[in-house]
Design a protein around this motif. Structure first.
Motif, PDB file in Angstrom:
ATOM      1  N   HIS A  72       0.733  -1.710   0.212  1.00 26.47           N
ATOM      2  CA  HIS A  72      -0.323  -0.339  -0.456  1.00 26.47           C
ATOM      3  C   HIS A  72       0.598   1.447   0.028  1.00 26.47           C
ATOM      4  O   HIS A  72       0.942   2.370   0.803  1.00 26.47           O
ATOM      5  N   ILE A  73       1.719   1.644  -0.815  1.00 28.92           N
ATOM      6  CA  ILE A  73       2.487   2.794  -1.428  1.00 28.92           C
ATOM      7  C   ILE A  73       2.777   3.447  -2.715  1.00 28.92           C
ATOM      8  O   ILE A  73       2.422   1.851  -3.409  1.00 28.92           O
ATOM      9  N   GLU A  74       3.046   4.441  -2.904  1.00 33.58           N
ATOM     10  CA  GLU A  74       3.217   5.158  -3.981  1.00 33.58           C
ATOM     11  C   GLU A  74       3.886   6.386  -3.917  1.00 33.58           C
ATOM     12  O   GLU A  74       3.666   6.772  -2.945  1.00 33.58           O
ATOM     13  N   PRO A  75       4.294   6.831  -5.066  1.00 32.22           N
ATOM     14  CA  PRO A  75       5.649   7.732  -5.042  1.00 32.22           C
ATOM     15  C   PRO A  75       4.433   8.829  -5.349  1.00 32.22           C
ATOM     16  O   PRO A  75       3.441   8.423  -6.083  1.00 32.22           O
ATOM     17  N   ILE A  76       5.735  10.256  -4.953  1.00 33.69           N
ATOM     18  CA  ILE A  76       4.722  11.138  -5.000  1.00 33.69           C
ATOM     19  C   ILE A  76       6.075  12.014  -4.941  1.00 33.69           C
ATOM     20  O   ILE A  76       6.751  11.950  -4.265  1.00 33.69           O
ATOM     21  N   ILE A  77       5.750  12.770  -6.563  1.00 29.61           N
ATOM     22  CA  ILE A  77       6.862  14.004  -6.584  1.00 29.61           C
ATOM     23  C   ILE A  77       6.600  15.164  -6.018  1.00 29.61           C
ATOM     24  O   ILE A  77       4.784  15.481  -6.485  1.00 29.61           O
ATOM     25  N   ILE A  78       7.379  15.748  -5.408  1.00 27.65           N
ATOM     26  CA  ILE A  78       7.354  16.642  -4.520  1.00 27.65           C
ATOM     27  C   ILE A  78       8.639  17.549  -3.586  1.00 27.65           C
ATOM     28  O   ILE A  78       9.085  16.331  -2.948  1.00 27.65           O
ATOM     29  N   ASP A  79       9.079  18.413  -4.356  1.00 31.60           N
ATOM     30  CA  ASP A  79      10.585  19.821  -3.540  1.00 31.60           C
ATOM     31  C   ASP A  79       9.929  20.243  -3.334  1.00 31.60           C
ATOM     32  O   ASP A  79       9.224  21.411  -3.815  1.00 31.60           O
ATOM     33  N   VAL A  80      10.266  20.257  -1.741  1.00 29.05           N
ATOM     34  CA  VAL A  80       9.915  20.985  -1.052  1.00 29.05           C
ATOM     35  C   VAL A  80       9.969  22.731  -0.887  1.00 29.05           C
ATOM     36  O   VAL A  80      10.056  24.160  -0.854  1.00 29.05           O
ATOM     37  N   ASP A  81      11.288  22.415  -1.802  1.00 30.11           N
ATOM     38  CA  ASP A  81      11.328  24.531  -2.449  1.00 30.11           C
ATOM     39  C   ASP A  81      10.950  25.049  -3.162  1.00 30.11           C
ATOM     40  O   ASP A  81      11.282  25.925  -3.675  1.00 30.11           O
ATOM     41  N   ALA A  82      10.319  24.197  -3.460  1.00 30.84           N
ATOM     42  CA  ALA A  82       9.603  24.623  -5.217  1.00 30.84           C
ATOM     43  C   ALA A  82       8.158  24.919  -4.619  1.00 30.84           C
ATOM     44  O   ALA A  82       7.505  23.678  -4.706  1.00 30.84           O
ATOM     45  N   LEU A  83       7.481  25.526  -5.165  1.00 29.55           N
ATOM     46  CA  LEU A  83       5.584  25.890  -4.599  1.00 29.55           C
ATOM     47  C   LEU A  83       4.657  25.127  -5.329  1.00 29.55           C
ATOM     48  O   LEU A  83       3.960  24.258  -5.208  1.00 29.55           O
ATOM     49  N   ASP A  84       5.561  25.713  -6.424  1.00 32.48           N
ATOM     50  CA  ASP A  84       4.690  24.797  -7.832  1.00 32.48           C
ATOM     51  C   ASP A  84       4.742  23.045  -7.808  1.00 32.48           C
ATOM     52  O   ASP A  84       3.994  22.567  -7.816  1.00 32.48           O
ATOM     53  N   SER A  85       5.926  22.501  -7.371  1.00 25.42           N
ATOM     54  CA  SER A  85       5.829  21.173  -7.626  1.00 25.42           C
ATOM     55  C   SER A  85       4.857  21.289  -5.401  1.00 25.42           C
ATOM     56  O   SER A  85       3.936  19.917  -6.136  1.00 25.42           O
ATOM     57  N   ILE A  86       4.466  21.413  -5.429  1.00 23.69           N
ATOM     58  CA  ILE A  86       4.220  21.493  -3.894  1.00 23.69           C
ATOM     59  C   ILE A  86       2.242  21.358  -4.094  1.00 23.69           C
ATOM     60  O   ILE A  86       1.833  20.443  -3.520  1.00 23.69           O
ATOM     61  N   GLN A  87       2.234  22.817  -5.005  1.00 30.07           N
ATOM     62  CA  GLN A  87       1.145  22.601  -5.504  1.00 30.07           C
ATOM     63  C   GLN A  87       0.694  21.473  -6.097  1.00 30.07           C
ATOM     64  O   GLN A  87      -0.761  20.816  -5.841  1.00 30.07           O
ATOM     65  N   GLU A  88       1.775  21.230  -6.848  1.00 29.48           N
ATOM     66  CA  GLU A  88       0.496  19.989  -7.842  1.00 29.48           C
ATOM     67  C   GLU A  88       1.305  18.785  -7.474  1.00 29.48           C
ATOM     68  O   GLU A  88      -0.210  17.907  -7.764  1.00 29.48           O
ATOM     69  N   ALA A  89       1.353  18.554  -6.079  1.00 31.20           N
ATOM     70  CA  ALA A  89       1.272  17.040  -5.493  1.00 31.20           C
ATOM     71  C   ALA A  89       0.270  17.489  -4.832  1.00 31.20           C
ATOM     72  O   ALA A  89      -0.259  16.392  -4.602  1.00 31.20           O
TER      73      ALA A  89
END
Length: 245
Positions: A52-69
């Motif tokens: 029960h696991i899957e990857p989620i792309i999230i770069d916490v240095d980039a707000l757009d990456s956080i919002q996309e996640a």
């Protein structure tokens, strides 16, 4: 099945935290900056029978990456039970107060402080949909201002100006976050995983990754009577497990 998002989880303490929560029946969204590395981590855990696991792309240095996640996670679940802000960097050492380039301060704060804030704010709506939401901010024993001012403390001479400041700031944010959520079911805490042997410190720490992750997992799985607004550190305070701020 309860859900958890862990940032910076494709290796080290974050990876082991994912493993232990999977073993406790959680569905894990494994946060990573690089999809290939994240998928490799997921494949490793699945090979152990933890499905029960899957990857989620999230770069916490980039707000757009956080919002996309956040957008992607919203298509997968209507609620999030646990957010673990684990991603962090140390910056280049040594870090003295007078000689450390301000760029290093900004870089370290962007990940350790602002990254945690942006991620928390982005996912707070999903967390509010959980009946027992938990937020765990992974700090460091070096974030204690009280102990840093105590010459008898065992780490008194370990003064990383940028790193220490960023973790102290994260601690302060957590206090206010716990206060703002005091009349809800949220439990919000900071956890020092201890001086652990990882690539973060060139494997110099005496602690083990499983023990470090267990401390994070404990705070992530507090029941309804569990504490909030606390700084947990077995390393700083082995008797009580609660560190002075």
């Amino acid at each position: 099945m309860k859900t958890v998002l862990i940032t910076g989880a494709n290796k080290s303490i974050g990876f082991e935290t994912a493993r232990q929560l999977l073993q406790q029946g959680y569905y894990v969204y494994l946060g990573c900056r690089d999809l290939q590395k994240g998928q490799q981590a997921v494949d490793q855990l699945k090979s152990e029978g933890l499905q029960h696991i899957e990857p989620i792309i999230i770069d916490v240095d980039a707000l757009d990456s956080i919002q996309e996640a956040r957008k992607i996670l919203g298509t997968k679940t209507k609620s999030l039970d646990v957010l673990i802000n684990n991603a962090g960097i140390s910056g280049s050492f040594p870090q003295t107060s007078l000689d450390t380039d301000p760029k290093v301060f900004r870089q370290v704060f962007e990940t350790n402080f602002f990254g945690a804030i942006n991620t928390t704010q982005a996912f707070i709506d999903l967390l509010r949909q959980s009946p027992e939401p938990r937020i765990v901010n992974v700090t460091s024993g070096l974030g204690s201002l009280t102990l840093h001012n105590d010459p008898t403390w065992k780490y008194y001479h370990v003064k990383g100006a940028a790193y220490t400041s960023s973790k102290a700031a994260l601690n302060a944010y957590t206090i206010v976050l716990a206060y703002d959520l005091r009349d809800t079911a949220f439990k919000v805490n900071v956890v020092d995983p201890g001086y652990t042997a990882t690539d973060f410190n060139h494997h110099s720490g005496p602690g083990t990754v499983p023990d470090a992750a267990a401390r994070v997992v404990k705070a992530a799985t507090f029941g309804p009577d569990g504490p909030t607004g606390q700084f947990f550190s077995d390393d700083n305070s082995p008797e009580t497990g609660i560190s002075p701020w």
